[in-house]
Design a protein around this motif. Structure first.
Motif, PDB file in Angstrom:
ATOM      1  N   PHE A 284       0.843  -1.209   0.000  1.00 46.91           N
ATOM      2  CA  PHE A 284       0.000   0.000   0.000  1.00 46.91           C
ATOM      3  C   PHE A 284       0.871   1.249   0.000  1.00 46.91           C
ATOM      4  CE2 PHE A 284      -2.460   3.386   1.878  1.00 46.91           C
ATOM      5  CZ  PHE A 284      -3.735   3.214   1.372  1.00 46.91           C
ATOM      6  N   ALA A 285       1.904   1.242   0.853  1.00 42.55           N
ATOM      7  CA  ALA A 285       2.770   2.422   0.976  1.00 42.55           C
ATOM      8  C   ALA A 285       3.482   2.715  -0.340  1.00 42.55           C
ATOM      9  CB  ALA A 285       3.787   2.215   2.098  1.00 42.55           C
ATOM     10  N   LEU A 286       3.872   1.661  -1.071  1.00 46.44           N
ATOM     11  CA  LEU A 286       4.563   1.867  -2.347  1.00 46.44           C
ATOM     12  C   LEU A 286       3.636   2.554  -3.354  1.00 46.44           C
ATOM     13  CD1 LEU A 286       7.033   1.461  -4.166  1.00 46.44           C
ATOM     14  CD2 LEU A 286       6.080  -0.767  -4.813  1.00 46.44           C
ATOM     15  N   ALA A 287       2.374   2.142  -3.387  1.00 45.61           N
ATOM     16  CA  ALA A 287       1.421   2.771  -4.307  1.00 45.61           C
ATOM     17  C   ALA A 287       1.233   4.253  -3.978  1.00 45.61           C
ATOM     18  CB  ALA A 287       0.081   2.044  -4.251  1.00 45.61           C
ATOM     19  N   ILE A 288       1.125   4.571  -2.695  1.00 43.28           N
ATOM     20  CA  ILE A 288       0.982   5.978  -2.300  1.00 43.28           C
ATOM     21  C   ILE A 288       2.276   6.738  -2.572  1.00 43.28           C
ATOM     22  CG2 ILE A 288       0.485   7.547  -0.387  1.00 43.28           C
ATOM     23  CD1 ILE A 288      -1.943   5.972  -1.253  1.00 43.28           C
ATOM     24  N   ALA A 289       3.405   6.054  -2.396  1.00 42.55           N
ATOM     25  CA  ALA A 289       4.688   6.691  -2.694  1.00 42.55           C
ATOM     26  C   ALA A 289       4.793   7.015  -4.184  1.00 42.55           C
ATOM     27  CB  ALA A 289       5.833   5.765  -2.269  1.00 42.55           C
ATOM     28  N   VAL A 290       4.395   6.065  -5.035  1.00 39.33           N
ATOM     29  CA  VAL A 290       4.386   6.307  -6.483  1.00 39.33           C
ATOM     30  C   VAL A 290       3.427   7.450  -6.820  1.00 39.33           C
ATOM     31  CG1 VAL A 290       3.710   5.302  -8.712  1.00 39.33           C
ATOM     32  CG2 VAL A 290       5.102   3.971  -7.121  1.00 39.33           C
ATOM     33  N   GLN A 291       2.293   7.476  -6.127  1.00 38.43           N
ATOM     34  CA  GLN A 291       1.324   8.564  -6.331  1.00 38.43           C
ATOM     35  C   GLN A 291       1.966   9.924  -6.084  1.00 38.43           C
ATOM     36  OE1 GLN A 291      -2.006  10.074  -3.419  1.00 38.43           O
ATOM     37  NE2 GLN A 291      -2.743   8.226  -4.404  1.00 38.43           N
ATOM     38  N   ASN A 292       2.700  10.036  -5.007  1.00 40.03           N
ATOM     39  CA  ASN A 292       3.338  11.309  -4.681  1.00 40.03           C
ATOM     40  C   ASN A 292       4.414  11.680  -5.695  1.00 40.03           C
ATOM     41  OD1 ASN A 292       2.373  12.506  -1.953  1.00 40.03           O
ATOM     42  ND2 ASN A 292       2.427  10.309  -1.602  1.00 40.03           N
ATOM     43  N   LEU A 293       5.161  10.672  -6.148  1.00 35.21           N
ATOM     44  CA  LEU A 293       6.197  10.918  -7.147  1.00 35.21           C
ATOM     45  C   LEU A 293       5.563  11.323  -8.481  1.00 35.21           C
ATOM     46  CD1 LEU A 293       9.258  10.820  -6.921  1.00 35.21           C
ATOM     47  CD2 LEU A 293       9.187   8.517  -7.911  1.00 35.21           C
ATOM     48  N   ALA A 294       4.501  10.601  -8.873  1.00 35.70           N
ATOM     49  CA  ALA A 294       3.808  10.925 -10.125  1.00 35.70           C
ATOM     50  C   ALA A 294       3.182  12.313 -10.050  1.00 35.70           C
ATOM     51  CB  ALA A 294       2.731   9.873 -10.406  1.00 35.70           C
ATOM     52  N   TRP A 295       2.614  12.646  -8.905  1.00 29.77           N
ATOM     53  CA  TRP A 295       2.042  13.980  -8.685  1.00 29.77           C
ATOM     54  C   TRP A 295       3.093  15.055  -8.939  1.00 29.77           C
ATOM     55  CZ3 TRP A 295      -0.294  15.554  -3.253  1.00 29.77           C
ATOM     56  CH2 TRP A 295      -0.853  16.842  -3.331  1.00 29.77           C
ATOM     57  N   GLY A 296       4.272  14.845  -8.363  1.00 31.27           N
ATOM     58  CA  GLY A 296       5.333  15.829  -8.544  1.00 31.27           C
ATOM     59  C   GLY A 296       5.832  15.902  -9.978  1.00 31.27           C
ATOM     60  N   LEU A 297       6.023  14.748 -10.617  1.00 31.48           N
ATOM     61  CA  LEU A 297       6.554  14.727 -11.988  1.00 31.48           C
ATOM     62  C   LEU A 297       5.551  15.316 -12.977  1.00 31.48           C
ATOM     63  CD1 LEU A 297       8.885  13.857 -13.813  1.00 31.48           C
ATOM     64  CD2 LEU A 297       7.782  11.630 -14.046  1.00 31.48           C
ATOM     65  N   PHE A 298       4.310  14.852 -12.911  1.00 31.61           N
ATOM     66  CA  PHE A 298       3.283  15.379 -13.811  1.00 31.61           C
ATOM     67  C   PHE A 298       2.979  16.849 -13.515  1.00 31.61           C
ATOM     68  CE2 PHE A 298       2.117  10.808 -14.290  1.00 31.61           C
ATOM     69  CZ  PHE A 298       2.228  10.729 -15.668  1.00 31.61           C
ATOM     70  N   GLY A 299       3.250  17.263 -12.268  1.00 29.81           N
ATOM     71  CA  GLY A 299       2.993  18.656 -11.905  1.00 29.81           C
ATOM     72  C   GLY A 299       3.816  19.649 -12.713  1.00 29.81           C
ATOM     73  N   ILE A 300       5.056  19.273 -13.042  1.00 30.24           N
ATOM     74  CA  ILE A 300       5.907  20.162 -13.843  1.00 30.24           C
ATOM     75  C   ILE A 300       5.280  20.372 -15.219  1.00 30.24           C
ATOM     76  CG2 ILE A 300       8.175  20.460 -14.899  1.00 30.24           C
ATOM     77  CD1 ILE A 300       9.309  18.666 -12.653  1.00 30.24           C
ATOM     78  N   PHE A 301       4.867  19.258 -15.858  1.00 25.47           N
ATOM     79  CA  PHE A 301       4.309  19.346 -17.207  1.00 25.47           C
ATOM     80  C   PHE A 301       2.902  19.936 -17.188  1.00 25.47           C
ATOM     81  CE2 PHE A 301       7.442  15.901 -17.209  1.00 25.47           C
ATOM     82  CZ  PHE A 301       8.317  16.394 -18.151  1.00 25.47           C
ATOM     83  N   GLY A 302       2.131  19.587 -16.147  1.00 31.40           N
ATOM     84  CA  GLY A 302       0.816  20.209 -15.996  1.00 31.40           C
ATOM     85  C   GLY A 302       0.941  21.709 -15.836  1.00 31.40           C
ATOM     86  N   GLY A 303       1.975  22.135 -15.095  1.00 31.34           N
ATOM     87  CA  GLY A 303       2.225  23.570 -14.920  1.00 31.34           C
ATOM     88  C   GLY A 303       2.579  24.243 -16.231  1.00 31.34           C
ATOM     89  N   MET A 304       3.389  23.574 -17.056  1.00 34.43           N
ATOM     90  CA  MET A 304       3.747  24.136 -18.362  1.00 34.43           C
ATOM     91  C   MET A 304       2.500  24.336 -19.224  1.00 34.43           C
ATOM     92  SD  MET A 304       7.131  21.963 -19.458  1.00 34.43           S
ATOM     93  CE  MET A 304       8.606  21.889 -18.431  1.00 34.43           C
ATOM     94  N   VAL A 305       1.630  23.322 -19.245  1.00 35.70           N
ATOM     95  CA  VAL A 305       0.404  23.403 -20.042  1.00 35.70           C
ATOM     96  C   VAL A 305      -0.502  24.517 -19.516  1.00 35.70           C
ATOM     97  CG1 VAL A 305      -1.684  22.158 -20.751  1.00 35.70           C
ATOM     98  CG2 VAL A 305       0.512  20.969 -20.687  1.00 35.70           C
ATOM     99  N   ALA A 306      -0.631  24.597 -18.185  1.00 31.34           N
ATOM    100  CA  ALA A 306      -1.488  25.627 -17.598  1.00 31.34           C
ATOM    101  C   ALA A 306      -0.937  27.021 -17.859  1.00 31.34           C
ATOM    102  CB  ALA A 306      -1.628  25.390 -16.092  1.00 31.34           C
ATOM    103  N   ASP A 307       0.385  27.196 -17.813  1.00 30.35           N
ATOM    104  CA  ASP A 307       0.985  28.503 -18.091  1.00 30.35           C
ATOM    105  C   ASP A 307       0.759  28.928 -19.539  1.00 30.35           C
ATOM    106  OD1 ASP A 307       2.014  29.000 -15.540  1.00 30.35           O
ATOM    107  OD2 ASP A 307       3.872  27.920 -15.943  1.00 30.35           O
ATOM    108  N   LYS A 308       0.719  27.948 -20.437  1.00 30.55           N
ATOM    109  CA  LYS A 308       0.594  28.278 -21.869  1.00 30.55           C
ATOM    110  C   LYS A 308      -0.861  28.358 -22.324  1.00 30.55           C
ATOM    111  CE  LYS A 308       2.515  27.205 -26.381  1.00 30.55           C
ATOM    112  NZ  LYS A 308       3.475  26.374 -27.144  1.00 30.55           N
ATOM    113  N   PHE A 309      -1.694  27.425 -21.868  1.00 34.11           N
ATOM    114  CA  PHE A 309      -3.062  27.325 -22.377  1.00 34.11           C
ATOM    115  C   PHE A 309      -4.124  27.659 -21.333  1.00 34.11           C
ATOM    116  CE2 PHE A 309      -0.578  24.239 -24.939  1.00 34.11           C
ATOM    117  CZ  PHE A 309      -0.758  24.826 -26.188  1.00 34.11           C
ATOM    118  N   GLY A 310      -3.718  27.936 -20.091  1.00 34.92           N
ATOM    119  CA  GLY A 310      -4.677  28.242 -19.040  1.00 34.92           C
ATOM    120  C   GLY A 310      -4.969  27.032 -18.169  1.00 34.92           C
TER     121      GLY A 310
END
Length: 405
Positions: free
Chosen positions: A49-75
């Motif tokens: 269970f902890a590994l899945a939540i750990a991956v969730q946090n890592l994925a949140w952080g990694l996708f956050g960079i690209f999500g931020g780029m998209v939001a900065d460009k397209f809203g």
């Protein structure tokens, strides 16, 4: 051209942004309540269970960079819609996954990507662009307080859903509830993003990113945020099981997490408001040092419902209060043009810390039968984070001339 300068009403931005963060953060703060029901019924270890939540946090952080780029460009609007759909799918997958691998893919990767598109970096990008600089730290404090209120509101609700519906049906109910983000996102459709003319940009993403990585204060903020992630996610996910292991009821754990959320409302609002009046580096250093002291005292005193509630209240005031001053400092140094992307990068560091905090908690518990080592690490890291925030320079970065886009 007037579309680029027209602003959304402040109340609308705060209301819609705050409600989105309330839902998104409120749901994810409760995942620790599912640790024992899922692992016991599926016959999985806590580390699974902890590994899945750990991956969730890592994925949140990694996708956050690209999500931020998209939001900065397209809203932010488009990112929020996509994030809400992924959130619903991820929660359904968390309920229905028959194997640890699928559980990690849905609970970890899907929900991590969903949170990247529905939480602070995206909402703070809107606030940075729509709120004047003299109110920005305060507005970020209001949004962070909304996320904290979500924890206070959702923790008892999630506990009751598990109790009355069972853990699977409770997750499916949350899957439907999180789609409320879709109508709320319409209130954050920013002028200049959904018309034919793109927003004027004086820096490319690469230039902004390279500038930030060369700037020492940005790296210090990033290091401090790593510690924030380690501490809060370890406590948020593992404290219910830690308390159960010591003979306290699930209700005590549920109330404890709700108290963290309630007092965090005041802590985050206070941190945002104080950020308008005093150096944000001092606020951040105080928060990290105070966390180290509070955890130390919690471990030294005899464990009881009262000691848990006092710890939760004080820790709650320090919980996400790092968020407004950290993000407001990034905006103050670099401006708002690439704020979602830069906030996403700082948050990626936070999520690496989260990954280690939640995974080490499960790993060391399975190896030693105790959470003691991770508690001690949380104390040492708090002292480290307090020290690295003290030399941060908050003034706007000097730029010789505008860079070509």
């Amino acid at each position: 051209m007037h579309n680029e300068t027209r602003k959304l009403p402040l109340a609308q931005v705060l209301l819609c942004g705050g409600a989105i963060v309330t839902l998104s953060m409120g749901i994810r703060h409760g995942f620790g309540l599912w640790l024992q029901p899922i692992t016991q019924e599926m016959d999985w270890t806590r580390q699974t269970f902890a590994l899945a939540i750990a991956v969730q946090n890592l994925a949140w952080g990694l996708f956050g960079i690209f999500g931020g780029m998209v939001a900065d460009k397209f809203g932010a609007f488009r990112v929020l819609i996509g994030g809400a759909v992924l959130y619903a799918l991820g929660l359904a997958g968390m309920a229905l996954s028959p194997s640890p691998l699928l559980f990690t893919l849905t609970t970890g990767v899907l929900l991590g990507a969903a949170q990247a598109g529905t939480t602070y970096a995206i909402i703070y990008g809107v606030l940075g662009r729509q709120v004047p600089a003299d109110k920005r730290s305060w507005a970020m404090g209001v949004a962070a307080a909304a996320g904290s209120f979500g924890q206070f509101l959702m923790m008892p609700l999630e506990g009751q859903l598990i109790l009355h519906l069972g853990w699977k049906t409770a997750l499916l109910a949350l899957s439907a509830m999180v789609l409320l983000i879709v109508p709320l996102a319409w209130g954050l459709r920013e002028p200049g993003f959904h018309g034919s003319a793109p927003m004027k940009r004086t820096q490319t993403v690469r230039q902004a990113f390279a500038e930030a990585l060369r700037y020492r204060s940005f790296l210090l903020l990033t290091a401090g945020y790593f510690v924030c992630g380690f501490q809060v996610v370890f406590i948020g996910v593992h404290m219910p099981s830690y308390l159960r292991d010591h003979g306290l009821s699930v209700q005590v754990a549920s109330y404890a997490l709700a108290l963290i959320g309630l007092f965090n409302v005041f802590g985050t609002y206070a941190a945002g408001t104080l950020g308008q009046r005093m150096p944000k580096r001092h606020i951040l250093a105080f928060i990290y040092f105070a966390r180290a002291v509070v955890i130390t005292i919690f471990l030294l005193v005899p464990l009881s419902p009262l000691s848990v509630y006092v710890f939760s209240a004080v820790m709650g005031a320090l919980w996400l209060s790092t968020v407004p001053p950290t993000n407001a400092t990034v905006a103050q140094i670099f401006g708002v043009q690439h704020l979602s992307m830069l906030s996403g990068f700082v948050f990626f560091s936070h999520q690496i810390g989260s990954f280690l905090g939640v995974w080490l908690g499960g790993y060391l518990y399975d190896r030693t039968g105790s959470y003691d080592i991770v508690w001690y690490l949380a104390i040492a890291l708090g002292i480290f984070a307090g020290l690295v925030n003290l030399p941060v320079r908050e003034s706007a970065i000097p730029r010789a001339a505008p860079q070509a886009a």
